[in-house]
Design a protein around this motif. Structure first.
Motif, PDB file in Angstrom:
ATOM      1  N   GLU A 197      -9.478  20.974  14.763  1.00 16.05           N
ATOM      2  CA  GLU A 197      -9.277  19.582  14.367  1.00 16.05           C
ATOM      3  C   GLU A 197     -10.381  18.690  14.945  1.00 16.05           C
ATOM      4  O   GLU A 197     -10.721  18.793  16.124  1.00 16.05           O
ATOM      5  N   LYS A 252      -5.253  15.454   3.273  1.00 18.31           N
ATOM      6  CA  LYS A 252      -4.637  14.153   3.035  1.00 18.31           C
ATOM      7  C   LYS A 252      -3.239  14.073   3.646  1.00 18.31           C
ATOM      8  O   LYS A 252      -2.514  15.082   3.720  1.00 18.31           O
ATOM      9  N   ALA A 253      -2.880  12.869   4.068  1.00 20.36           N
ATOM     10  CA  ALA A 253      -1.556  12.650   4.636  1.00 20.36           C
ATOM     11  C   ALA A 253      -0.475  12.948   3.600  1.00 20.36           C
ATOM     12  O   ALA A 253      -0.623  12.618   2.417  1.00 20.36           O
ATOM     13  N   GLU A 254       0.603  13.596   4.043  1.00 16.33           N
ATOM     14  CA  GLU A 254       1.682  13.965   3.135  1.00 16.33           C
ATOM     15  C   GLU A 254       2.547  12.775   2.760  1.00 16.33           C
ATOM     16  O   GLU A 254       3.161  12.750   1.699  1.00 16.33           O
ATOM     17  N   ASN A 255       2.601  11.768   3.638  1.00 13.99           N
ATOM     18  CA  ASN A 255       3.407  10.583   3.358  1.00 13.99           C
ATOM     19  C   ASN A 255       2.835   9.394   4.124  1.00 13.99           C
ATOM     20  O   ASN A 255       1.830   9.518   4.838  1.00 13.99           O
ATOM     21  N   GLU A 256       3.458   8.241   3.978  1.00 13.58           N
ATOM     22  CA  GLU A 256       2.956   7.019   4.590  1.00 13.58           C
ATOM     23  C   GLU A 256       3.084   7.012   6.112  1.00 13.58           C
ATOM     24  O   GLU A 256       2.484   6.160   6.785  1.00 13.58           O
ATOM     25  N   TYR A 257       3.848   7.929   6.645  1.00 11.84           N
ATOM     26  CA  TYR A 257       4.065   7.959   8.081  1.00 11.84           C
ATOM     27  C   TYR A 257       3.090   8.907   8.802  1.00 11.84           C
ATOM     28  O   TYR A 257       3.058   8.962  10.037  1.00 11.84           O
ATOM     29  N   SER A 258       2.340   9.652   8.049  1.00  9.99           N
ATOM     30  CA  SER A 258       1.361  10.559   8.642  1.00  9.99           C
ATOM     31  C   SER A 258      -0.053  10.089   8.334  1.00  9.99           C
ATOM     32  O   SER A 258      -0.250   9.112   7.595  1.00  9.99           O
ATOM     33  N   LYS A 259      -1.035  10.763   8.894  1.00  9.51           N
ATOM     34  CA  LYS A 259      -2.425  10.357   8.743  1.00  9.51           C
ATOM     35  C   LYS A 259      -3.262  11.479   8.130  1.00  9.51           C
ATOM     36  O   LYS A 259      -2.907  12.656   8.233  1.00  9.51           O
ATOM     37  N   ASP A 260      -4.361  11.059   7.482  1.00  2.00           N
ATOM     38  CA  ASP A 260      -5.334  12.055   7.040  1.00  2.00           C
ATOM     39  C   ASP A 260      -5.910  12.758   8.270  1.00  2.00           C
ATOM     40  O   ASP A 260      -6.061  12.145   9.336  1.00  2.00           O
ATOM     41  N   LYS A 261      -6.240  14.033   8.118  1.00  2.00           N
ATOM     42  CA  LYS A 261      -6.840  14.772   9.222  1.00  2.00           C
ATOM     43  C   LYS A 261      -8.080  15.510   8.748  1.00  2.00           C
ATOM     44  O   LYS A 261      -8.141  15.985   7.608  1.00  2.00           O
ATOM     45  N   GLU A 321     -11.046  15.221  16.074  1.00  3.21           N
ATOM     46  CA  GLU A 321     -10.204  14.109  16.480  1.00  3.21           C
ATOM     47  C   GLU A 321     -10.917  12.771  16.287  1.00  3.21           C
ATOM     48  O   GLU A 321     -12.109  12.628  16.570  1.00  3.21           O
TER      49      GLU A 321
END
Length: 218
Positions: free
Chosen positions: A156, A71-80, A158
């Motif tokens: 990853e 899960k994304a750590e914050n609103e500026y990052s994305k789930d991977k 993509e």
């Protein structure tokens, strides 16, 4: 008394040169063996999840392959999403070693990672897989002597790329060689000598097939 008809002299034996006999024998053996072509090596052992391989420098259990969602750590990052290949690796030497890196088109990798020769199907990523050791949610790059350690090769996925239903790994083993100049020894992935115009290649010690488990979350 009637004289015997014909030539009564004994016939001389026909002498065949030794070279000719050797040539005929060689031709016969060549034909029996199927010509001068190199015989294919026997297929490496086929392993599945839960099986263990003695790699010389390491003893490795092939635990599983799974899809992991981070899960994304914050609103500026994305789930991977990642495809994780999980091993239980025991360093059989007396020294702590780095977990290493996986081979790619430019580099042969090193340490444990160098033995992960090929994965099918190939998961194409920009920088290749990340290889790390993990214990109680703490990651590192170290393999302590004689301590079974969980190691993850993380690829990853993509965008919307779909994971395969299973993967197959070609895995190498290690041999300990001595440097004739210094007398010191070092571990290296076992290679197979080239034949005629073929280049030297890394030898596959086992082929491992793992089903890819459904997505989990971390």
């Amino acid at each position: 008394m009637t004289e015997p008809s014909g030539d009564s002299k004994p016939k001389r034996p026909v002498v065949v040169p030794a070279v000719a006999l050797v040539a005929v024998t060689a031709i016969g053996i060549t034909a029996l063996l199927g010509g001068l072509e190199e015989r294919p090596d026997p297929a490496p052992p086929q392993l599945a999840a839960g099986k263990t391989l003695d790699q010389g420098q390491f003893e490795t259990e092939f635990v599983e392959s799974k899809v992991t969602l981070v899960k994304a750590e914050n609103e500026y990052s994305k789930d991977k999403r990642y495809l994780d290949v999980v091993f239980k690796v025991t360093n059989k030497t007396d020294e702590t070693v780095n977990v290493g890196t996986v081979p790619d088109a430019k580099d042969g990798g090193f340490s444990f990672g160098a033995s992960l020769l090929k994965m099918t199907p190939e998961i194409k990523t920009q920088f290749g897989p990340r290889l790390f050791a993990t214990s109680k949610d703490v990651t590192s790059s170290q393999l302590q002597p004689d301590v079974p350690t969980t190691v993850v090769a993380r690829y990853e996925l993509e965008g919307s790329a779909q994971p395969p239903s299973k993967i197959t790994l070609d895995v190498g083993a290690f041999e300990n060689l001595e440097n004739p100049l210094t007398g010191s020894s070092f571990w290296t992935v076992t290679t197979k000598e080239g034949y005629l115009d073929k280049a030297e290649t890394k030898e596959v010690a086992a082929t491992v097939t793992l089903p890819v488990k459904a997505e989990g979350t971390t």
